[in-house]
Enzyme design. Structure first.
Site, PDB file in Angstrom:
ATOM      1  N   HIS A   1       4.682 -27.070  10.120  1.00  0.00           N
ATOM      2  CA  HIS A   1       6.292 -27.455  10.591  1.00  0.00           C
ATOM      3  C   HIS A   1       6.534 -28.683  11.156  1.00  0.00           C
ATOM      4  CE1 HIS A   1       6.851 -23.383   9.488  1.00  0.00           C
ATOM      5  NE2 HIS A   1       6.837 -22.611  10.743  1.00  0.00           N
TER       6      HIS A   1
ATOM      7  N   ARG B   1       0.843  -1.233   0.050  1.00  0.00           N
ATOM      8  CA  ARG B   1      -0.005  -0.144  -0.049  1.00  0.00           C
ATOM      9  C   ARG B   1       0.764   1.255   0.029  1.00  0.00           C
ATOM     10  NH1 ARG B   1      -5.232   0.704   1.801  1.00  0.00           N
ATOM     11  NH2 ARG B   1      -6.423  -1.543   2.249  1.00  0.00           N
TER      12      ARG B   1
ATOM     13  N   LYS C   1      15.668 -26.311   5.823  1.00  0.00           N
ATOM     14  CA  LYS C   1      16.580 -26.269   6.685  1.00  0.00           C
ATOM     15  C   LYS C   1      17.546 -27.519   6.271  1.00  0.00           C
ATOM     16  CE  LYS C   1      14.231 -24.116  10.543  1.00  0.00           C
ATOM     17  NZ  LYS C   1      15.323 -22.794  10.861  1.00  0.00           N
TER      18      LYS C   1
ATOM     19  N   ASP D   1       6.981 -24.100   3.360  1.00  0.00           N
ATOM     20  CA  ASP D   1       7.270 -24.298   4.820  1.00  0.00           C
ATOM     21  C   ASP D   1       8.875 -24.251   5.063  1.00  0.00           C
ATOM     22  OD1 ASP D   1       7.718 -25.559   7.476  1.00  0.00           O
ATOM     23  OD2 ASP D   1       5.829 -26.800   7.099  1.00  0.00           O
ATOM     24  N   HIS D   2       9.318 -23.112   5.660  1.00  0.00           N
ATOM     25  CA  HIS D   2      10.713 -22.963   5.690  1.00  0.00           C
ATOM     26  C   HIS D   2      11.291 -24.156   6.482  1.00  0.00           C
ATOM     27  CE1 HIS D   2       9.870 -20.851   9.633  1.00  0.00           C
ATOM     28  NE2 HIS D   2      10.850 -21.309   9.928  1.00  0.00           N
TER      29      HIS D   2
ATOM     30  N   GLU E   1      11.026 -22.285  22.108  1.00  0.00           N
ATOM     31  CA  GLU E   1      11.610 -20.772  22.065  1.00  0.00           C
ATOM     32  C   GLU E   1      11.757 -20.332  23.454  1.00  0.00           C
ATOM     33  OE1 GLU E   1       9.982 -18.408  18.259  1.00  0.00           O
ATOM     34  OE2 GLU E   1       8.519 -20.027  18.566  1.00  0.00           O
TER      35      GLU E   1
END
Length: 504
Positions: free
Chosen positions: A256, A60, A198, A193-194, A232
C-alpha cells in the site's frame, strides 16, 4: 491496428462496463461480504452495471443459488456505505447471483464452474467475458490459476484479479509470478491494491499534473522531506493468527504505502494511459536506494504494542491477543526512511510508518517544504509550509502557510486552506473497490500493480525483512504502549536528520 476498446475511456471519466460475469473465489469470506458484493450492488444502484451482468460465487460451503442470494442480501444491508437499500434494485441484481460449491484443489469444481458459466452466459448474455476474483488465501492462488487453465481463454475476454499480498518475500513473489504466468498473460492479471483506488490517492495525479502552481515546487529544491502515515487505533481484531505471520512492514508498507510513495514521487507520464502511468511508478520504485544490512538499523524501526489502559479500559498487548504466540516477534509498527536516487529527489527522505493500536485512525501524506533562505520575521523559520493529503478518514487536502496576526506588530501564525471532498462536490465518494472493480471490468489496469512494480517494492524492503528475521540478543518487544505513537527509536530515526514526526 486493433480497434479501440469502446468501454475504456483514456481520461477515466464515467465509463461503461461491458457485459460480463464476475466469478468470486472465496465467496463465503469476509472480503466478499464486506466489500465486493456491496460495491457491485452500489454500482447497480448507480446504473453502472450492464444488463448482461452476473456474479458466480464459489467456496467449500454447500449452498443453493437462493441461499447465496439471501446471504449476500444480509451482507449488503449490513455493509452498504452511505446509501439506502433499494428493494427493486436488489431484486434485479439478485437474479444475476449464482453459486457453485467445491474444493479449490478439485478438478470437479472447475468442471462444474465451466458448465455453470456456459449457462450464465446464455441466460444473462454476458458475451463470454469473465472476471475471476481471487478472494482466497494467498497459498491457494497458484492452485486456482491451475484449475482455471481451461477457462483462461475462450470467447470474450478473461481477467484474473489477485488480492495482496503478492508473495511473502521477494523469492515467493517471483514463484507466484511464474505460477500465474503459466496460465495467464500479464495483461490478463490485475493485482489489486485498494489504496490506489482511493480518491485522494488518485487525486495526487490531478493535483500535481493538473495544477502548474505546484509541480514546479515538487522536487529537492523546495521539499525538505515527506511523511506518509497509516495509523490504526484498533488492534488485530481477531486476525492475530494471520497478522503474526505478516506484520506491519509486509501488510502495509511493502504494498500500500510504497504504491502511495510512488504516486507522490513519480515523474509525469507523457500521456494518461495505463502503460505510461505504470511505467513511471515502476521507474520510481526501482530508484529507491536498496539498504545494506549494516544500514537497516539506522533506516528502519520495528515496534510491537504492549498492554495499556485506554479510555479507562484495559487493552491487551499484541502477545496477549487471541491466536497470537506469547513470544511472537511480529512488528505491529514499522517505520522506514526511504531515499530515492534520482535527480528530482536526491537527498530528500521519505519517512513511511504504519502501526496498530495508535492514538487515532488516520492515513495521510505530509509534504514539508524547505524554510525560507533568510527569515525576516522572528518566528517564521519555525513555521514551515506544509501540504497534507488526507486519505482517511476524511479525504481532502490542506495547505498550511504563515499569515500575519491582526493587530500591531508583524507576528505570524500558521493558517490552513482546506479542501474536503464531501463538502466541495456535495456527492458521495465512490469506495476504492467500486472504482477498481469498474476498471477491471472495463479493462483499465492504470490503478493496478504490475509485476515489475511488485519486484521493485520487494527489493526495497527485503533487506529489512531479512534483518528483522535474523534478530539476535534480548527480546526487544513490546516497545510501545497501546494508544501511543510508536517506539522511541522511531523518533530517534528522524531526529538523526533533524526532523520530527508530525502528529496528525
Amino acid at each position: 491496428m486493433a480497434d479501440a476498446n469502446p468501454f475504456q475511456d483514456p481520461q477515466r471519466f464515467e465509463r461503461r462496463v461491458p457485459p460480463c460475469a464476475v466469478v468470486i473465489f472465496g465467496a463465503n469470506g469476509d472480503l466478499t461480504k464486506r466489500k465486493l458484493v456491496p460495491s457491485l450492488y452500489r454500482l447497480a444502484i448507480e446504473r453502472r452495471l450492464p444488463q448482461g451482468f452476473a456474479i458466480v460465487g464459489t467456496s467449500r460451503t454447500p449452498m443453493s443459488d437462493e441461499a447465496f442470494r439471501e446471504k449476500m442480501e444480509a451482507s449488503v444491508r449490513e455493509h452498504l456505505e452511505n446509501s439506502h437499500f433499494d428493494e427493486a434494485v436488489w431484486e434485479e441484481f439478485a437474479r444475476g447471483l449464482y453459486y457453485v460449491a467445491g474444493d479449490l484443489a478439485s478438478p470437479e469444481l472447475y468442471t462444474a464452474l465451466t458448465a455453470r458459466l456456459a449457462t450464465v452466459s446464455e441466460e444473462r448474455q454476458t458475451g463470454g467475458n469473465i472476471l475471476f476474483y481471487l478472494s482466497t488465501q494467498p497459498s491457494q492462488y497458484a492452485t486456482v490459476a491451475r484449475g482455471l487453465a481451461g477457462l483462461a481463454k475462450g470467447n470474450g475476454w478473461r481477467r484474473l484479479v489477485v488480492e495482496k499480498p503478492f508473495g511473502h518475500d521477494d523469492q515467493s513473489a517471483r514463484e507466484l509470478e511464474v505460477a500465474l504466468h503459466e496460465y495467464f498473460t500479464e495483461d490478463q492479471l490485475y493485482r489489486i491494491d485498494h489504496y490506489l483506488g482511493k480518491e485522494t490517492v488518485q487525486n495526487i495525479l490531478a493535483f500535481r499534473f493538473g495544477n502548474p502552481i505546484f509541480e514546479p515546487l515538487w522536487n529537492r529544491q523546495y521539499i525538505d522531506h515527506v511523511q506518509i502515515t497509516a495509523a490504526e487505533s484498533i488492534g488485530v481484531e481477531g486476525r492475530g493468527a494471520y497478522y503474526q505471520e505478516a506484520g506491519a512492514l509486509r501488510d502495509m508498507i511493502q504494498n500500500h504505502l510504497l504504491q502511495v510513495l510512488s504516486t507522490v514521487a513519480m515523474e509525469p507520464s507523457a500521456v494518461f494511459e495505463p502503460t505510461a502511468v505504470r511505467d513511471e511508478r515502476a521507474k520510481l520504485l526501482r530508484s529507491i536506494r536498496p539498504l545494506k544490512p549494516a544500514d537497516v538499523d539506522a533506516h528502519a524501526v520495528a515496534g510491537q504494542y504492549g498492554p495499556a489502559a485506554i479510555g479507562g479500559k484495559d487493552v491487551p498487548g499484541f502477545r496477549g491477543e487471541p491466536g497470537v504466540n506469547p513470544q511472537a516477534m511480529t512488528d505491529t509498527y514499522a517505520a522506514v526512511t526511504f531515499l530515492v536516487d534520482n535527480w528530482r529527489w536526491a537527498g530528500v527522505p521519505f519517512y513511511v510508518r504504519s502501526g496498530k493500536r495508535m492514538p487515532k485512525r488516520v492515513t495521510d501524506i505530509a509534504i514539508r517544504f524547505r524554510p525560507v533562505p533568510h527569515s525576516l520575521f522572528a518566528n517564521e523559520s519555525a513555521r514551515p509550509n506544509l501540504l497534507i493529503l488526507r486519505i482517511q478518514p476524511e479525504e481532502g487536502i490542506s495547505l498550511r502557510f504563515s499569515s500575519k496576526q491582526p493587530g500591531s506588530g508583524m507576528n505570524l501564525r500558521p493558517v490552513s486552506m482546506d479542501f474536503n471532498y464531501g463538502t466541495s462536490f456535495g456527492m458521495r465518494t465512490p469506495t476504492a473497490y467500486e472504482t477498481l472493480l469498474v476498471d477491471a471490468m472495463a479493462g483499465d489496469p492504470t490503478l493496478y500493480t504490475r509485476q515489475d512494480m511488485v519486484e521493485a517494492s520487494w527489493a526495497a524492503v527485503q533487506p529489512i525483512v531479512d534483518a528483522w528475521g535474523n534478530r539476535t540478543g534480548p527480546d526487544p518487544f513490546p516497545n510501545y504502549a497501546a494508544g501511543t505513537w510508536g517506539p522511541a527509536a522511531s523518533d530517534e530515526m528522524l531526529a538523526a536528520r533533524g526532523h520530527v514526526w508530525r502528529v496528525p
